[in-house]
Design an enzyme around this catalytic site. Structure first.
Site, PDB file in Angstrom:
ATOM      1  N   VAL A  18       0.835  -1.207   0.000  1.00 30.72           N
ATOM      2  CA  VAL A  18       0.000   0.000   0.000  1.00 30.72           C
ATOM      3  C   VAL A  18       0.868   1.254   0.000  1.00 30.72           C
ATOM      4  O   VAL A  18       0.633   2.206  -0.750  1.00 30.72           O
ATOM      5  CB  VAL A  18      -0.950   0.006   1.230  1.00 30.72           C
ATOM      6  CG1 VAL A  18      -1.674   1.335   1.371  1.00 30.72           C
ATOM      7  CG2 VAL A  18      -1.942  -1.137   1.135  1.00 30.72           C
ATOM      8  N   THR A 128      -5.335  -0.124   7.332  1.00 35.38           N
ATOM      9  CA  THR A 128      -6.681  -0.424   7.818  1.00 35.38           C
ATOM     10  C   THR A 128      -6.596  -0.675   9.314  1.00 35.38           C
ATOM     11  O   THR A 128      -6.054  -1.682   9.753  1.00 35.38           O
ATOM     12  CB  THR A 128      -7.228  -1.666   7.092  1.00 35.38           C
ATOM     13  OG1 THR A 128      -7.135  -1.418   5.691  1.00 35.38           O
ATOM     14  CG2 THR A 128      -8.664  -1.938   7.472  1.00 35.38           C
ATOM     15  N   GLU A 162      -4.185  -5.701  -5.029  1.00 33.63           N
ATOM     16  CA  GLU A 162      -2.813  -6.076  -5.393  1.00 33.63           C
ATOM     17  C   GLU A 162      -2.775  -6.483  -6.850  1.00 33.63           C
ATOM     18  O   GLU A 162      -3.680  -7.157  -7.340  1.00 33.63           O
ATOM     19  CB  GLU A 162      -2.332  -7.235  -4.524  1.00 33.63           C
ATOM     20  CG  GLU A 162      -1.991  -6.788  -3.147  1.00 33.63           C
ATOM     21  CD  GLU A 162      -1.143  -7.802  -2.393  1.00 33.63           C
ATOM     22  OE1 GLU A 162      -0.369  -8.525  -3.012  1.00 33.63           O
ATOM     23  OE2 GLU A 162      -1.289  -7.825  -1.172  1.00 33.63           O
ATOM     24  N   LYS A 227     -14.340   1.290   4.824  1.00 27.43           N
ATOM     25  CA  LYS A 227     -13.302   0.342   4.417  1.00 27.43           C
ATOM     26  C   LYS A 227     -13.658  -1.086   4.850  1.00 27.43           C
ATOM     27  O   LYS A 227     -13.659  -2.021   4.053  1.00 27.43           O
ATOM     28  CB  LYS A 227     -11.968   0.776   5.034  1.00 27.43           C
ATOM     29  CG  LYS A 227     -10.861  -0.226   4.924  1.00 27.43           C
ATOM     30  CD  LYS A 227     -10.396  -0.412   3.498  1.00 27.43           C
ATOM     31  CE  LYS A 227      -9.408  -1.546   3.387  1.00 27.43           C
ATOM     32  NZ  LYS A 227      -8.839  -1.677   2.079  1.00 27.43           N
ATOM     33  N   ASN A 231     -14.748  -4.335   2.287  1.00 21.87           N
ATOM     34  CA  ASN A 231     -14.058  -5.630   2.186  1.00 21.87           C
ATOM     35  C   ASN A 231     -14.961  -6.765   2.659  1.00 21.87           C
ATOM     36  O   ASN A 231     -14.952  -7.859   2.084  1.00 21.87           O
ATOM     37  CB  ASN A 231     -12.740  -5.609   2.973  1.00 21.87           C
ATOM     38  CG  ASN A 231     -11.589  -5.105   2.109  1.00 21.87           C
ATOM     39  OD1 ASN A 231     -11.785  -4.749   0.948  1.00 21.87           O
ATOM     40  ND2 ASN A 231     -10.393  -5.061   2.662  1.00 21.87           N
ATOM     41  N   GLY A 280      -8.424 -15.537  -0.448  1.00 20.72           N
ATOM     42  CA  GLY A 280      -7.178 -15.546   0.313  1.00 20.72           C
ATOM     43  C   GLY A 280      -6.609 -14.142   0.331  1.00 20.72           C
ATOM     44  O   GLY A 280      -7.317 -13.170   0.067  1.00 20.72           O
ATOM     45  N   CYS A 283      -5.920  -9.280   3.005  1.00 22.89           N
ATOM     46  CA  CYS A 283      -6.907  -8.254   3.396  1.00 22.89           C
ATOM     47  C   CYS A 283      -8.287  -8.771   3.790  1.00 22.89           C
ATOM     48  O   CYS A 283      -8.767  -8.480   4.887  1.00 22.89           O
ATOM     49  CB  CYS A 283      -7.068  -7.243   2.266  1.00 22.89           C
ATOM     50  SG  CYS A 283      -5.505  -6.509   1.810  1.00 22.89           S
ATOM     51  N   LYS A 344      -3.874 -14.941  -5.645  1.00 21.44           N
ATOM     52  CA  LYS A 344      -4.738 -14.721  -6.811  1.00 21.44           C
ATOM     53  C   LYS A 344      -3.823 -14.486  -8.011  1.00 21.44           C
ATOM     54  O   LYS A 344      -2.603 -14.341  -7.855  1.00 21.44           O
ATOM     55  CB  LYS A 344      -5.669 -13.523  -6.607  1.00 21.44           C
ATOM     56  CG  LYS A 344      -4.919 -12.208  -6.449  1.00 21.44           C
ATOM     57  CD  LYS A 344      -5.864 -11.024  -6.465  1.00 21.44           C
ATOM     58  CE  LYS A 344      -5.074  -9.733  -6.391  1.00 21.44           C
ATOM     59  NZ  LYS A 344      -5.887  -8.536  -6.394  1.00 21.44           N
ATOM     60  N   ARG A 351       1.081 -14.566   0.631  1.00 16.39           N
ATOM     61  CA  ARG A 351       0.583 -14.484   2.006  1.00 16.39           C
ATOM     62  C   ARG A 351      -0.883 -14.913   2.048  1.00 16.39           C
ATOM     63  O   ARG A 351      -1.679 -14.472   1.223  1.00 16.39           O
ATOM     64  CB  ARG A 351       0.682 -13.040   2.525  1.00 16.39           C
ATOM     65  CG  ARG A 351       2.100 -12.614   2.825  1.00 16.39           C
ATOM     66  CD  ARG A 351       2.142 -11.165   3.211  1.00 16.39           C
ATOM     67  NE  ARG A 351       1.693 -10.292   2.136  1.00 16.39           N
ATOM     68  CZ  ARG A 351       1.392  -9.005   2.294  1.00 16.39           C
ATOM     69  NH1 ARG A 351       1.448  -8.457   3.474  1.00 16.39           N
ATOM     70  NH2 ARG A 351       1.022  -8.269   1.258  1.00 16.39           N
TER      71      ARG A 351
HETATM   72  C1  UGA Z   1      -8.959  -6.485  -1.667  1.00 18.99           C
HETATM   73  C2  UGA Z   1     -10.038  -5.534  -2.201  1.00 18.99           C
HETATM   74  O1  UGA Z   1     -10.531  -6.023  -3.442  1.00 18.99           O
HETATM   75  C3  UGA Z   1      -9.474  -4.126  -2.380  1.00 18.99           C
HETATM   76  O2  UGA Z   1     -10.519  -3.238  -2.760  1.00 18.99           O
HETATM   77  C4  UGA Z   1      -8.871  -3.658  -1.044  1.00 18.99           C
HETATM   78  O3  UGA Z   1      -8.300  -2.366  -1.147  1.00 18.99           O
HETATM   79  C5  UGA Z   1      -7.791  -4.641  -0.622  1.00 18.99           C
HETATM   80  O4  UGA Z   1      -8.383  -5.955  -0.479  1.00 18.99           O
HETATM   81  C6  UGA Z   1      -7.229  -4.179   0.707  1.00 18.99           C
HETATM   82  O5  UGA Z   1      -7.986  -4.102   1.687  1.00 18.99           O
HETATM   83  O6  UGA Z   1      -6.063  -3.795   0.748  1.00 18.99           O
HETATM   84  P1  UGA Z   1      -6.931  -7.834  -2.797  1.00 18.99           P
HETATM   85  O7  UGA Z   1      -6.766  -8.465  -1.442  1.00 18.99           O
HETATM   86  O8  UGA Z   1      -5.753  -7.331  -3.527  1.00 18.99           O
HETATM   87  O9  UGA Z   1      -7.962  -6.604  -2.689  1.00 18.99           O
HETATM   88  O10 UGA Z   1      -7.574  -8.947  -3.713  1.00 18.99           O
HETATM   89  P2  UGA Z   1      -8.940  -9.220  -4.448  1.00 18.99           P
HETATM   90  O11 UGA Z   1      -8.748  -9.010  -5.881  1.00 18.99           O
HETATM   91  O12 UGA Z   1     -10.071  -8.529  -3.806  1.00 18.99           O
HETATM   92  O13 UGA Z   1      -9.073 -10.804  -4.176  1.00 18.99           O
HETATM   93  C7  UGA Z   1      -9.156 -11.339  -2.843  1.00 18.99           C
HETATM   94  C8  UGA Z   1      -9.381 -12.837  -2.887  1.00 18.99           C
HETATM   95  O14 UGA Z   1     -10.690 -13.128  -3.365  1.00 18.99           O
HETATM   96  C9  UGA Z   1      -8.436 -13.591  -3.832  1.00 18.99           C
HETATM   97  O15 UGA Z   1      -8.076 -14.813  -3.232  1.00 18.99           O
HETATM   98  C10 UGA Z   1      -9.275 -13.840  -5.072  1.00 18.99           C
HETATM   99  O16 UGA Z   1      -8.879 -14.973  -5.814  1.00 18.99           O
HETATM  100  C11 UGA Z   1     -10.650 -14.048  -4.436  1.00 18.99           C
HETATM  101  N1  UGA Z   1     -11.758 -13.742  -5.373  1.00 18.99           N
HETATM  102  C12 UGA Z   1     -11.940 -12.487  -5.824  1.00 18.99           C
HETATM  103  C13 UGA Z   1     -12.640 -14.761  -5.733  1.00 18.99           C
HETATM  104  O17 UGA Z   1     -12.487 -15.934  -5.323  1.00 18.99           O
HETATM  105  N2  UGA Z   1     -13.667 -14.459  -6.574  1.00 18.99           N
HETATM  106  C14 UGA Z   1     -13.874 -13.206  -7.040  1.00 18.99           C
HETATM  107  O18 UGA Z   1     -14.859 -13.015  -7.807  1.00 18.99           O
HETATM  108  C15 UGA Z   1     -12.988 -12.195  -6.673  1.00 18.99           C
END
Ligand code: UGA
Length: 451
Positions: A18, A128, A162, A227, A231, A280, A283, A344, A351
């Site tokens: 971040v 956060t 990310e 926030k 999430n 995973g 966040c 992802k 992590r």
């Molecule tokens: C998440 C939020 O999307 C951001 O808006 C936020 O700023 C961030 O956390 C944070 O609090 O810092 P991030 O953790 O980078 O972002 O990842 P995401 O793209 O949201 O994915 C999170 C997890 O959900 C991954 O394991 C992904 O594979 C899974 N996922 C996501 C699904 O299984 N299905 C989906 O449709 C979307």
């Protein structure tokens, strides 16, 4: 157009995910950024324009900003605080074993600010932190300084994903500013102004031309709740669709058609409804648990959010059940391949990766596991030493009994199955493989959410 007023900005925790995106983003708006972190290795690399955190396009912008002297990196916190009119705090707030956020890094930064601030400084909390933490920071600073005169504390949560952090920085869905004083809110608005006007001092291909970025000025508690609630809502969508996928599988539905059908209702939409092994990463799970703890501490029973966590915990077991239904309950010496090791696609962050958790379980059961990731092979083998990894996708797919697809990386949807002689069983948790191709080469498969 009003004259732009660049600010002297310090970022504490500037080598973390971040902090780094925030540092680079703010410098590219024309501010003078000094980014500080205790991680010397990362700081040394960043001074050379190199980042350990993978973020597409970041190194190009960074090198340009370093040459133009809009950004520099240091491990010296005193210099950072005294250089700055505005200090962004982006240090980590990991989960403690009881779900509460560990505030030790935030508290130690607050103590440094208390001891080192020597002119009026706005402290902007990007990390956060639980509701109440802004008051803790204010209380620590107030031990030596006066709120409003020497400092103000503002909450400005981030919504960066990310791997798409820069895209999100330049195209924020909203900017949330939680402050107790009008003047500090006004300064924060000024800091982001070039972003709203699409004015950058480096070439920027990330902007998707949405000039209607809304800024919400509110109180710090509401800003923090935005926030957490965001999430938690995202996590809820994932657990929801994973549950629907489970039901669909039992009754013989096709989850991708179901998602498409649900998404046609504009009130629902089809974004963020991809089923899989569960959410995973650093966040969603952490913030959800912190929100549940906050509600418990306030004697409120968050029935629904607990269900979201429970579904996510069960989802890994669903994948294990699928593996065992192919191999049997003894996995000893069976060869299993895992595609997608980071939490992802599009990131090298392992992590809280559920792929790693699954690999660990399979290895503990005696299976021979080989993994592949487009970006995170090195990180995965560092975190799980018994996991074999290979850069060579073909090698990972040959001589294995089961291939498990855990993320939606394009190369996994484009595998040429005619090349794979051993015809492994394919478990696709993301619904990305071409089923016709598999059938053509007599490869058996199981697509999550589909009979
Ligand atoms: C998440 C939020 O999307 C951001 O808006 C936020 O700023 C961030 O956390 C944070 O609090 O810092 P991030 O953790 O980078 O972002 O990842 P995401 O793209 O949201 O994915 C999170 C997890 O959900 C991954 O394991 C992904 O594979 C899974 N996922 C996501 C699904 O299984 N299905 C989906 O449709 C979307």
């Amino acid at each position: 157009m009003e004259k732009f007023n660049p600010y002297k900005i310090g970022v504490i925790g500037g080598a973390g995910y971040v902090g780094l995106v925030t540092s680079v983003g703010l410098a590219s708006l024309g501010h003078n950024v000094l980014s500080q972190d205790l991680n010397n290795n990362r700081i040394n690399l960043l001074q050379l324009g190199k980042s350990e955190v993978y973020e597409e396009g970041l190194e190009n912008i960074l090198s340009d900003l370093i040459i133009k002297k809009y950004i520099s990196f240091t491990d010296d916190i005193e210099k950072t605080i005294q250089h700055s009119d505005v200090v962004f705090v982006a240090v980590g707030t990991p989960s403690l074993s009881d779900g509460r956020a560990d505030l030790s890094q935030i508290i130690s930064v607050a103590e440094k600010l208390r001891d080192l601030i020597n002119h009026y400084t706005i402290v902007v909390v990007k990390s956060t932190v639980p509701v109440g933490a802004i008051e803790i920071i204010e209380d620590i600073l107030s031990e030596k300084l006066s709120v409003g005169e020497d400092f103000d504390v503002v909450s400005n949560p981030e919504f960066l994903r990310e791997g798409s952090g820069l895209v999100d920085f330049y195209n924020p869905s909203r900017i949330i500013i939680g402050c107790n004083s009008e003047s500090s809110g006004k300064i924060l608005k000024e800091i982001y102004k070039p972003l709203l006007e699409r004015n950058y001092i480096v070439d920027n291909s990330f902007s998707i031309n949405n000039l209607n970025i809304e800024i919400l000025l509110t109180d710090p508690v509401s800003a923090q709740m935005v926030k957490y609630a965001s999430n938690a809502f995202l996590a809820t969508r994932i657990s929801y669709i994973n549950e629907i996928a489970g039901i669909s599988e039992k009754v013989g539905g096709n989850i991708s058609d179901i998602i498409y059908g649900i998404g046609l209702d504009p009130r629902i939409g089809s974004e963020y409804l991809k089923p899989g092994i569960g959410f995973g990463g650093p966040c969603l799970d952490k913030d959800l648990r912190a929100l549940i703890t906050l509600s418990e501490e306030n004697y409120f029973d968050s029935v629904m959010l607990n269900g979201v966590i429970r579904r996510n915990d069960l989802q890994l077991q669903e994948v294990i059940n699928k593996i065992m239904s192919v191999i049997g309950s003894s996995l000893y010496k069976h060869r299993i391949s895992i595609l997608g090791l980071a939490f992802k696609e599009g990131t090298n962050d392992v992590r809280h990766s559920l792929s790693i958790r699954l690999s660990k379980f399979l290895i503990e059961q005696g299976a021979i596991v080989i993994g592949h990731d487009v970006l995170a092979n090195k990180e995965a083998s560092e975190i799980e030493s018994k996991l074999n990894v290979s850069e060579n996708l073909l090698e990972v797919l040959e001589d294995t009994e089961i291939v498990i697809i855990l993320n939606s990386e394009k190369i996994y949807s484009e595998i040429n199955w005619s090349n794979i002689k051993s015809k492994p069983y394919v478990i696709d948790t993301r619904g990305i493989v071409n089923i016709n191709e598999l059938e053509k080469y007599s490869i058996k498969y199981d697509v999550l959410g589909t009979k």
